[in-house]
Design a protein around this motif. Structure first.
Motif, PDB file in Angstrom:
ATOM      1  N   SER A 197      25.129  65.934  -8.117  1.00 29.30           N
ATOM      2  CA  SER A 197      24.278  65.403  -7.787  1.00 29.30           C
ATOM      3  C   SER A 197      22.697  66.046  -8.571  1.00 29.30           C
ATOM      4  O   SER A 197      21.678  65.251  -8.695  1.00 29.30           O
ATOM      5  N   GLY A 198      23.009  67.242  -9.045  1.00 36.30           N
ATOM      6  CA  GLY A 198      21.806  67.896  -9.965  1.00 36.30           C
ATOM      7  C   GLY A 198      21.176  68.702  -8.923  1.00 36.30           C
ATOM      8  O   GLY A 198      19.918  69.369  -9.272  1.00 36.30           O
ATOM      9  N   HIS A 199      21.387  68.604  -7.529  1.00 36.90           N
ATOM     10  CA  HIS A 199      20.503  69.141  -6.347  1.00 36.90           C
ATOM     11  C   HIS A 199      20.936  70.535  -6.237  1.00 36.90           C
ATOM     12  O   HIS A 199      21.719  70.742  -5.287  1.00 36.90           O
ATOM     13  N   VAL A 200      20.764  71.573  -7.044  1.00 40.44           N
ATOM     14  CA  VAL A 200      21.406  72.838  -7.283  1.00 40.44           C
ATOM     15  C   VAL A 200      20.778  73.835  -5.995  1.00 40.44           C
ATOM     16  O   VAL A 200      19.535  73.697  -5.978  1.00 40.44           O
ATOM     17  N   GLN A 201      21.528  74.701  -5.782  1.00 39.73           N
ATOM     18  CA  GLN A 201      21.120  75.566  -4.700  1.00 39.73           C
ATOM     19  C   GLN A 201      21.173  77.124  -5.509  1.00 39.73           C
ATOM     20  O   GLN A 201      22.308  77.268  -5.715  1.00 39.73           O
TER      21      GLN A 201
ATOM     22  N   VAL B 114      16.830  72.988  -5.329  1.00 36.17           N
ATOM     23  CA  VAL B 114      16.275  72.118  -6.316  1.00 36.17           C
ATOM     24  C   VAL B 114      16.676  70.336  -5.931  1.00 36.17           C
ATOM     25  O   VAL B 114      17.953  70.306  -5.722  1.00 36.17           O
ATOM     26  N   GLY B 115      15.615  69.536  -5.519  1.00 33.77           N
ATOM     27  CA  GLY B 115      15.870  68.292  -5.071  1.00 33.77           C
ATOM     28  C   GLY B 115      16.321  68.420  -3.721  1.00 33.77           C
ATOM     29  O   GLY B 115      16.153  69.361  -2.611  1.00 33.77           O
ATOM     30  N   ALA B 116      17.105  67.339  -3.262  1.00 30.04           N
ATOM     31  CA  ALA B 116      17.580  67.251  -2.013  1.00 30.04           C
ATOM     32  C   ALA B 116      18.639  68.079  -1.546  1.00 30.04           C
ATOM     33  O   ALA B 116      19.521  68.399  -2.432  1.00 30.04           O
ATOM     34  N   ALA B 117      18.662  68.654  -0.238  1.00 28.61           N
ATOM     35  CA  ALA B 117      20.021  69.322   0.128  1.00 28.61           C
ATOM     36  C   ALA B 117      20.965  68.563   0.920  1.00 28.61           C
ATOM     37  O   ALA B 117      22.204  68.865   0.735  1.00 28.61           O
ATOM     38  N   CYS B 118      20.441  67.462   1.338  1.00 27.18           N
ATOM     39  CA  CYS B 118      21.451  66.686   2.376  1.00 27.18           C
ATOM     40  C   CYS B 118      22.074  65.549   1.384  1.00 27.18           C
ATOM     41  O   CYS B 118      21.501  65.027   0.408  1.00 27.18           O
TER      42      CYS B 118
ATOM     43  N   GLY C 163      20.468  62.207   0.763  1.00 27.77           N
ATOM     44  CA  GLY C 163      19.061  62.120  -0.304  1.00 27.77           C
ATOM     45  C   GLY C 163      17.846  62.754   0.446  1.00 27.77           C
ATOM     46  O   GLY C 163      16.605  62.684  -0.376  1.00 27.77           O
ATOM     47  N   THR C 164      17.997  63.132   1.552  1.00 27.62           N
ATOM     48  CA  THR C 164      16.823  63.727   2.026  1.00 27.62           C
ATOM     49  C   THR C 164      16.717  65.397   1.800  1.00 27.62           C
ATOM     50  O   THR C 164      17.661  66.018   1.675  1.00 27.62           O
ATOM     51  N   ARG C 165      15.333  65.756   1.912  1.00 24.97           N
ATOM     52  CA  ARG C 165      15.239  67.248   1.611  1.00 24.97           C
ATOM     53  C   ARG C 165      16.056  68.267   2.460  1.00 24.97           C
ATOM     54  O   ARG C 165      16.605  69.117   2.160  1.00 24.97           O
ATOM     55  N   THR C 166      16.174  67.731   3.717  1.00 28.49           N
ATOM     56  CA  THR C 166      17.144  68.596   4.682  1.00 28.49           C
ATOM     57  C   THR C 166      18.144  67.838   5.332  1.00 28.49           C
ATOM     58  O   THR C 166      17.760  66.616   5.492  1.00 28.49           O
ATOM     59  N   CYS C 167      19.207  68.397   5.961  1.00 21.84           N
ATOM     60  CA  CYS C 167      20.142  67.316   6.553  1.00 21.84           C
ATOM     61  C   CYS C 167      19.582  67.272   8.001  1.00 21.84           C
ATOM     62  O   CYS C 167      20.190  66.630   8.993  1.00 21.84           O
TER      63      CYS C 167
ATOM     64  N   THR D 154       9.826  78.781   2.042  1.00 23.77           N
ATOM     65  CA  THR D 154       9.324  78.023   3.170  1.00 23.77           C
ATOM     66  C   THR D 154       9.811  78.306   4.702  1.00 23.77           C
ATOM     67  O   THR D 154       9.551  77.965   5.553  1.00 23.77           O
ATOM     68  N   ASP D 155      11.246  79.043   4.437  1.00 28.34           N
ATOM     69  CA  ASP D 155      11.837  79.253   5.687  1.00 28.34           C
ATOM     70  C   ASP D 155      12.566  77.818   6.297  1.00 28.34           C
ATOM     71  O   ASP D 155      13.046  77.764   7.637  1.00 28.34           O
ATOM     72  N   GLU D 156      12.447  76.794   5.451  1.00 26.54           N
ATOM     73  CA  GLU D 156      13.172  75.403   6.100  1.00 26.54           C
ATOM     74  C   GLU D 156      14.485  75.693   6.028  1.00 26.54           C
ATOM     75  O   GLU D 156      15.051  76.267   5.099  1.00 26.54           O
ATOM     76  N   VAL D 157      15.135  75.218   7.278  1.00 23.80           N
ATOM     77  CA  VAL D 157      16.645  75.231   7.719  1.00 23.80           C
ATOM     78  C   VAL D 157      17.024  73.757   6.701  1.00 23.80           C
ATOM     79  O   VAL D 157      16.705  72.755   7.101  1.00 23.80           O
ATOM     80  N   LEU D 158      17.873  73.870   5.665  1.00 19.84           N
ATOM     81  CA  LEU D 158      18.209  72.823   4.953  1.00 19.84           C
ATOM     82  C   LEU D 158      19.586  72.041   5.117  1.00 19.84           C
ATOM     83  O   LEU D 158      19.597  70.839   5.217  1.00 19.84           O
TER      84      LEU D 158
END
Length: 121
Positions: A71-75, A96-100, A103-107, A31-35
């Protein structure tokens, strides 16, 4: 400084800050989202390049941490690129899950600053 675990050409191309770190921009591969932005030294980059998971160096704790271990929020690494100056990395991942850590998707969620926008003439 200990010998770098990176190939000589890559280690020589890196322009580290005074703490021996390089900024790592983390981007969602499809998606090209900057996380987020993290920091890597030679060992963290080596681990990232050789394990398929992103490892950072914590400036506050002075230790390595692999994203998602607590966290389980793997990259999962999809690609890694070095910028033209050698002072920043672009790590494209499957997040996988939140990057920040909040707890948000991106920082960068809900953190927009007021700015005058420019336009081509």
């Amino acid at each position: 400084m200990p010998a770098s675990p990176l190939p000589h050409e890559l280690a020589a191309a890196l322009k580290r800050d005074s703490a021996g770190l390089v900024a790592a921009i983390i981007q969602q591969f499809d998606t090209d989202e900057v996380l987020m932005l993290g920091w890597m030294d030679d060992e963290a980059l080596h681990r990232t390049l050789t394990t398929g998971r992103v490892t950072f160096f914590s400036r506050s704790r002075q230790e390595y941490w692999r994203k998602g271990d607590t966290s389980g929020h793997v990259q999962f690494v999809k690609s890694v690129a070095l910028d033209c100056d050698g002072d920043a990395l672009l790590v494209r991942v499957d997040q996988v899950g939140a990057a920040c850590h909040t707890g948000t998707r991106t920082c960068f969620d809900d953190r927009s600053l007021a700015a005058v926008t420019g336009a081509r003439d």
